[in-house]
Design an enzyme around this catalytic site. Structure first.
Site, PDB file in Angstrom:
ATOM      1  N   SER A   1       0.854  -1.195   0.000  1.00 11.71           N
ATOM      2  CA  SER A   1       0.000   0.000   0.000  1.00 11.71           C
ATOM      3  C   SER A   1       0.886   1.240   0.000  1.00 11.71           C
ATOM      4  O   SER A   1       2.097   1.166   0.228  1.00 11.71           O
ATOM      5  CB  SER A   1      -0.900   0.005   1.237  1.00 11.71           C
ATOM      6  OG  SER A   1      -0.088   0.208   2.389  1.00 11.71           O
TER       7      SER A   1
ATOM      8  N   ASP B   1      -1.504  -1.444  -3.713  1.00 11.16           N
ATOM      9  CA  ASP B   1      -2.860  -1.485  -3.159  1.00 11.16           C
ATOM     10  C   ASP B   1      -3.307  -0.056  -2.807  1.00 11.16           C
ATOM     11  O   ASP B   1      -2.542   0.695  -2.190  1.00 11.16           O
ATOM     12  CB  ASP B   1      -2.819  -2.355  -1.885  1.00 11.16           C
ATOM     13  CG  ASP B   1      -4.208  -2.645  -1.333  1.00 11.16           C
ATOM     14  OD1 ASP B   1      -5.168  -2.698  -2.133  1.00 11.16           O
ATOM     15  OD2 ASP B   1      -4.320  -2.833  -0.101  1.00 11.16           O
TER      16      ASP B   1
ATOM     17  N   ASP C   1      -7.362   4.009  -6.783  1.00 15.41           N
ATOM     18  CA  ASP C   1      -8.594   4.019  -5.984  1.00 15.41           C
ATOM     19  C   ASP C   1      -9.147   5.436  -5.908  1.00 15.41           C
ATOM     20  O   ASP C   1      -8.788   6.222  -5.040  1.00 15.41           O
ATOM     21  CB  ASP C   1      -8.323   3.470  -4.587  1.00 15.41           C
ATOM     22  CG  ASP C   1      -9.607   3.450  -3.757  1.00 15.41           C
ATOM     23  OD1 ASP C   1     -10.679   3.778  -4.318  1.00 15.41           O
ATOM     24  OD2 ASP C   1      -9.540   3.117  -2.562  1.00 15.41           O
TER      25      ASP C   1
ATOM     26  N   HIS D   1     -12.214  -6.616  -1.689  1.00 15.68           N
ATOM     27  CA  HIS D   1     -11.448  -5.997  -0.604  1.00 15.68           C
ATOM     28  C   HIS D   1     -12.138  -6.323   0.710  1.00 15.68           C
ATOM     29  O   HIS D   1     -13.277  -6.793   0.731  1.00 15.68           O
ATOM     30  CB  HIS D   1     -11.411  -4.476  -0.797  1.00 15.68           C
ATOM     31  CG  HIS D   1     -10.427  -4.043  -1.841  1.00 15.68           C
ATOM     32  ND1 HIS D   1      -9.311  -3.306  -1.549  1.00 15.68           N
ATOM     33  CD2 HIS D   1     -10.385  -4.261  -3.172  1.00 15.68           C
ATOM     34  CE1 HIS D   1      -8.628  -3.085  -2.655  1.00 15.68           C
ATOM     35  NE2 HIS D   1      -9.264  -3.655  -3.672  1.00 15.68           N
ATOM     36  N   GLY D   2     -11.439  -6.039   1.804  1.00 18.17           N
ATOM     37  CA  GLY D   2     -12.055  -6.228   3.125  1.00 18.17           C
ATOM     38  C   GLY D   2     -12.454  -7.662   3.376  1.00 18.17           C
ATOM     39  O   GLY D   2     -13.547  -7.940   3.862  1.00 18.17           O
TER      40      GLY D   2
ATOM     41  N   ILE E   1      -6.384  -9.588   1.795  1.00 16.59           N
ATOM     42  CA  ILE E   1      -6.328  -9.915   3.220  1.00 16.59           C
ATOM     43  C   ILE E   1      -5.178  -9.164   3.896  1.00 16.59           C
ATOM     44  O   ILE E   1      -4.014  -9.386   3.576  1.00 16.59           O
ATOM     45  CB  ILE E   1      -6.173 -11.435   3.415  1.00 16.59           C
ATOM     46  CG1 ILE E   1      -7.452 -12.114   2.920  1.00 16.59           C
ATOM     47  CG2 ILE E   1      -5.925 -11.788   4.886  1.00 16.59           C
ATOM     48  CD1 ILE E   1      -7.287 -13.527   2.493  1.00 16.59           C
ATOM     49  N   ASP E   2      -5.532  -8.296   4.800  1.00 20.59           N
ATOM     50  CA  ASP E   2      -4.542  -7.520   5.551  1.00 20.59           C
ATOM     51  C   ASP E   2      -4.779  -7.683   7.062  1.00 20.59           C
ATOM     52  O   ASP E   2      -3.915  -8.139   7.811  1.00 20.59           O
ATOM     53  CB  ASP E   2      -4.655  -6.039   5.133  1.00 20.59           C
ATOM     54  CG  ASP E   2      -3.582  -5.179   5.779  1.00 20.59           C
ATOM     55  OD1 ASP E   2      -2.678  -5.734   6.432  1.00 20.59           O
ATOM     56  OD2 ASP E   2      -3.638  -3.938   5.634  1.00 20.59           O
TER      57      ASP E   2
END
Ligand code: 13P
Length: 320
Positions: free
Chosen positions: A48, A81, A103, A210-211, A255-256
């Site tokens: 990111s 990201d 984004d 995402h998420g 996945i973070d």
């Protein structure tokens, strides 16, 4: 071997999903490579904007290059990201990235599409894929916080128009998840109906979720038992939904948070149990092992585990 994101997505589409794992430091990189080799899975290593500042972008690239040499069998893509336009251009110029995410989902459709198109025009001539986002996820991601009221799901009709106008390669869609540890209260699940409608409208375009962390209850319990104060009602995505989503075109699953929970659990428990310790390496070593185990288990749920031989064969065939 670093490969184009679009090539991995093409091979996985409609069959299984590839994990998009966020990394920030040495231990996560070592654990990620080990976990993916142990489970024989391709993966997407995500950096990111915040990670590039935290660890220094050059330092991250150097560590990833070294890990690539240590694990010559690894097949992976390197992805930016949640980038803004400026960071996307920096990554495109660097020559190190397989794909970038622009984004601008917080902007109206027109502005989001225009920015995505500009990034696509710069990325494609260099063989770099572009992920864009349409719809708005709730939660906290780096510098952006979106409250529940401002989040909205992706409109399938807009998705067709967006992909057509921008030429983006992967589309991140809002289908009910959110970033961070506090996604759902009680039981809530993905909007499979919306996903199905999107897949019908843009068949063949890989969808990104995402998420997607599952925020395991047991992980939260152990963190709190070791002095943490996480909300015990925190819930994430049911891991058993990953494959069902993959069959509906979700090809990249991000996945973070779950990885951060592993880090927090390992370090809290270690220093609780060894209060006299101040060496960072023993818990670091435990974390690498635990993160590798976690990644290998996730890959099983995503359906990407065991796919390395066929991926290598397909990529070889495409080359010759
Ligand atoms: P989680 O917060 O659910 O891990 O999501 C991470 C993510 O989507 C990164 O882009």
């Amino acid at each position: 071997m670093i490969v184009p994101t679009a090539a991995l997505a093409r091979l996985a589409y409609g069959r299984y999903a590839i994990g998009g794992y966020n990394i920030n430091n040495l231990e996560q990189i070592l654990g990620l490579f080990k976990g993916c080799i142990d489970s024989r899975a391709p993966f997407i290593l995500q950096i990111s904007k915040g990670a590039r500042t935290y660890a220094d972008k050059g330092m991250l690239e150097a560590m990833i290059s070294r890990a690539k040499d240590m694990y010559p069998d690894a097949v992976f893509a390197v992805h930016l990201d949640h980038g803004d336009e400026k960071t996307c251009y920096d990554c495109i110029e660097s020559g190190f990235y397989s794909s970038v995410m622009i984004d601008d989902s917080h902007e109206p459709f027109k502005e989001n599409a225009a920015a995505t198109k500009r990034v696509v025009e710069k990325a494609h001539p260099k063989g770099i894929s572009v992920e864009a986002e349409l719809g708005r996820l709730g939660g906290v991601e780096e510098h952006v916080t979106v409250d529940e009221g401002s989040a909205f799901l992706t409109n399938p009709d807009e998705a067709v128009q967006f992909v057509k106008e921008t030429g983006c390669d992967l589309l991140a869609c809002a289908i009910g998840t959110s970033h961070g540890a506090y996604k759902f209260k009680g039981r809530q699940s993905l909007h499979f109906d919306i996903l199905e409608a999107i897949k019908k409208k843009i068949p063949g375009t890989p969808i990104v979720m995402h998420g997607s962390s599952s925020v395991p209850e047991e992980e939260v319990r152990r963190i709190n038992a070791a002095g943490g104060k996480l909300d015990p009602s925190a819930r994430g995505v049911d891991e058993n939904d990953y494959l069902a989503a993959a069959k509906l075109g979700v090809t990249k699953i991000n996945i973070d948070t779950d990885g951060r929970l592993v880090w927090t659990r390992v370090h809290r428990e270690y220093f609780r149990d060894h209060p006299e310790e101040f060496d960072l390496r023993p818990p670091g070593k435990i974390f690498v092992q635990e993160y590798a185990k976690f990644v290998a288990q996730k890959n099983e749920k995503l359906g990407s585990a065991g796919k390395l031989p066929e991926i290598r064969q397909a990529l070889q065939k495409a080359k010759s």
